[in-house]
Design an enzyme around this catalytic site. Structure first.
Site, PDB file in Angstrom:
ATOM      1  N   ASP A  16       6.019  -6.609   7.343  1.00 20.04           N
ATOM      2  CA  ASP A  16       6.359  -5.508   8.391  1.00 20.04           C
ATOM      3  C   ASP A  16       5.765  -4.161   7.435  1.00 20.04           C
ATOM      4  O   ASP A  16       5.636  -4.216   6.338  1.00 20.04           O
ATOM      5  CB  ASP A  16       8.034  -5.121   8.049  1.00 20.04           C
ATOM      6  N   GLY A  19       2.010  -0.795  11.262  1.00 22.77           N
ATOM      7  CA  GLY A  19       1.875   0.578  11.767  1.00 22.77           C
ATOM      8  C   GLY A  19       1.866   1.596  11.134  1.00 22.77           C
ATOM      9  O   GLY A  19       1.095   2.453  11.226  1.00 22.77           O
ATOM     10  N   ARG A  20       2.656   1.707  10.228  1.00 20.18           N
ATOM     11  CA  ARG A  20       2.992   2.722   9.227  1.00 20.18           C
ATOM     12  C   ARG A  20       1.915   2.842   8.195  1.00 20.18           C
ATOM     13  O   ARG A  20       1.343   4.141   7.947  1.00 20.18           O
ATOM     14  CB  ARG A  20       4.373   2.684   8.441  1.00 20.18           C
ATOM     15  N   HIS A  33      -2.856  -4.050  11.566  1.00 19.57           N
ATOM     16  CA  HIS A  33      -2.643  -5.490  11.674  1.00 19.57           C
ATOM     17  C   HIS A  33      -3.976  -6.369  10.976  1.00 19.57           C
ATOM     18  O   HIS A  33      -3.769  -7.172  10.410  1.00 19.57           O
ATOM     19  CB  HIS A  33      -2.680  -5.770  12.985  1.00 19.57           C
ATOM     20  N   TRP A  65       6.817  -8.845  22.179  1.00 21.49           N
ATOM     21  CA  TRP A  65       6.462  -8.877  23.452  1.00 21.49           C
ATOM     22  C   TRP A  65       6.610  -7.667  24.185  1.00 21.49           C
ATOM     23  O   TRP A  65       5.865  -7.139  25.003  1.00 21.49           O
ATOM     24  CB  TRP A  65       6.882  -9.998  24.239  1.00 21.49           C
ATOM     25  N   ARG A  67       6.182  -4.689  23.031  1.00 25.84           N
ATOM     26  CA  ARG A  67       5.343  -3.404  22.811  1.00 25.84           C
ATOM     27  C   ARG A  67       4.376  -3.049  23.735  1.00 25.84           C
ATOM     28  O   ARG A  67       4.214  -3.975  24.403  1.00 25.84           O
ATOM     29  CB  ARG A  67       4.744  -3.667  21.298  1.00 25.84           C
ATOM     30  N   LEU A 127      -0.271 -27.152   0.656  1.00 23.86           N
ATOM     31  CA  LEU A 127       0.420 -26.292   1.237  1.00 23.86           C
ATOM     32  C   LEU A 127       0.799 -26.043   2.741  1.00 23.86           C
ATOM     33  O   LEU A 127      -0.332 -26.435   3.362  1.00 23.86           O
ATOM     34  CB  LEU A 127       0.045 -24.504   0.850  1.00 23.86           C
ATOM     35  N   ARG A 190      16.661  -5.740   7.145  1.00 22.88           N
ATOM     36  CA  ARG A 190      17.379  -6.434   8.070  1.00 22.88           C
ATOM     37  C   ARG A 190      16.624  -7.574   8.349  1.00 22.88           C
ATOM     38  O   ARG A 190      15.224  -7.712   8.000  1.00 22.88           O
ATOM     39  CB  ARG A 190      17.551  -5.584   9.403  1.00 22.88           C
ATOM     40  N   LEU A 191      17.192  -8.522   9.075  1.00 25.04           N
ATOM     41  CA  LEU A 191      16.697  -9.805   9.547  1.00 25.04           C
ATOM     42  C   LEU A 191      15.734  -9.655  10.679  1.00 25.04           C
ATOM     43  O   LEU A 191      14.902 -10.498  10.970  1.00 25.04           O
ATOM     44  CB  LEU A 191      17.649 -11.047   9.573  1.00 25.04           C
ATOM     45  N   SER A 192      16.263  -8.938  11.451  1.00 28.30           N
ATOM     46  CA  SER A 192      15.298  -8.586  12.825  1.00 28.30           C
ATOM     47  C   SER A 192      15.245  -9.973  13.621  1.00 28.30           C
ATOM     48  O   SER A 192      14.169 -10.486  14.413  1.00 28.30           O
ATOM     49  CB  SER A 192      14.064  -8.176  12.734  1.00 28.30           C
TER      50      SER A 192
END
Ligand code: IPE
Ligand code: IPE
Ligand code: MG
Length: 237
Positions: A16, A19-20, A33, A65, A67, A127, A190-192
């Site tokens: 996360d 954008g910021r 991104h 979706w 956004r 992995l 938060r878990l969102s």
């Protein structure tokens, strides 16, 4: 990394703050991104090095979706282009690649490329890199519940015998161990709607670092903190 540290088998990251990160630099959100992909590369490499067996990344939620269309399209293109360019790295490093989420919303070409990547890396076992894409925890649990209801529709009396392990096998993560450590970047706590079922006993690591700035060192810091946690699972010592 110090020697003999307890290494999590499965590390999961809610990536996360892209954008910021971009806004701080006067750039379009999409630039964040793009830069975030470099962090994915760094963290994947660090996972192989540390001996982490499963690295999963929350890349796009069902809610995402909603956004602006231009951002959604940019993310779809980024996913499409990045996957192909990483194939060689995956093969060289023994990385199995999986995409988990609601595939009914993917475009034909994207779906085709995902399936190709998964098939090409299926026998790798150093992995497992899981990309949660068009994923939400409630969607996953609800889909599993619907499957269960269909399976037992003809003999509902047997449903009492269904165990949590049976339910595990109906989730998209079937066969993948639950995450030992869930990292979330960018200061949100938060878990969102992420791994609601699978995260039942995960350890959490929250950091203010924005995802595009989260690289090798930040990852090893999180592993270091994890190694000091006392996981009790409700028991007493
Ligand atoms: C995470 O960064 C990437 C996705 C959710 C696709 P964000 O795009 O949420 O960045 P912020 O949170 O707005 O800074
Ligand atoms: C969570 O981030 C989803 C991903 C990282 C893919 P969001 O930025 O979408 O979450 P909220 O809106 O801050 O809860
Ligand atoms: Mg965000």
């Amino acid at each position: 990394m110090e020697e003999n540290k307890r290494i999590p088998v499965h590390v999961s990251i809610i990536m996360d703050g892209n954008g910021r990160w971009a806004r701080e630099r006067g750039l379009e959100r999409v630039a964040g991104h793009f830069e975030g992909v470099e962090s994915v590369r760094a963290v994947t490499e660090a996972s192989v090095e540390a001996g982490v067996r499963y690295l999963s990344l929350f890349a796009f939620s069902e809610e995402n979706w909603g956004r602006p269309q231009a951002e959604v399209e940019a993310l779809m293109h980024l996913m499409f282009d990045t996957m192909a360019s990483e194939l060689e790295t995956f093969l060289r490093n023994g990385i199995r690649f999986l995409v988990l989420g609601n595939r009914s919303r993917f475009s034909g070409p994207l779906l085709e490329r995902i399936e190709k990547m998964e098939a090409a890396t299926a026998s790798n076992d150093r992995l497992t890199l899981v990309l949660f894409f068009s994923y939400s925890g409630k969607w996953d649990i609800l889909s599993a519940a619907k499957r269960l209801a269909r399976e037992y529709a003809r003999h509902p009396e047997d449903i009492e015998g269904v165990t949590a392990e049976d339910f595990d096998s109906l989730l998209v993560t079937a066969g993948i161990p639950d995450p030992d450590l869930i990292i979330r970047t960018s200061g949100e706590k938060r878990l969102s709607n992420y791994l609601l079922w699978q995260g039942a006993y995960s350890e959490f690591h929250f950091t203010d670092t924005l995802w595009p700035d989260f690289r090798r060192e930040s990852f090893f810091e999180a592993l270091d903190e994890y190694s000091k946690r006392d996981r009790r699972y409700g028991k007493v010592k």
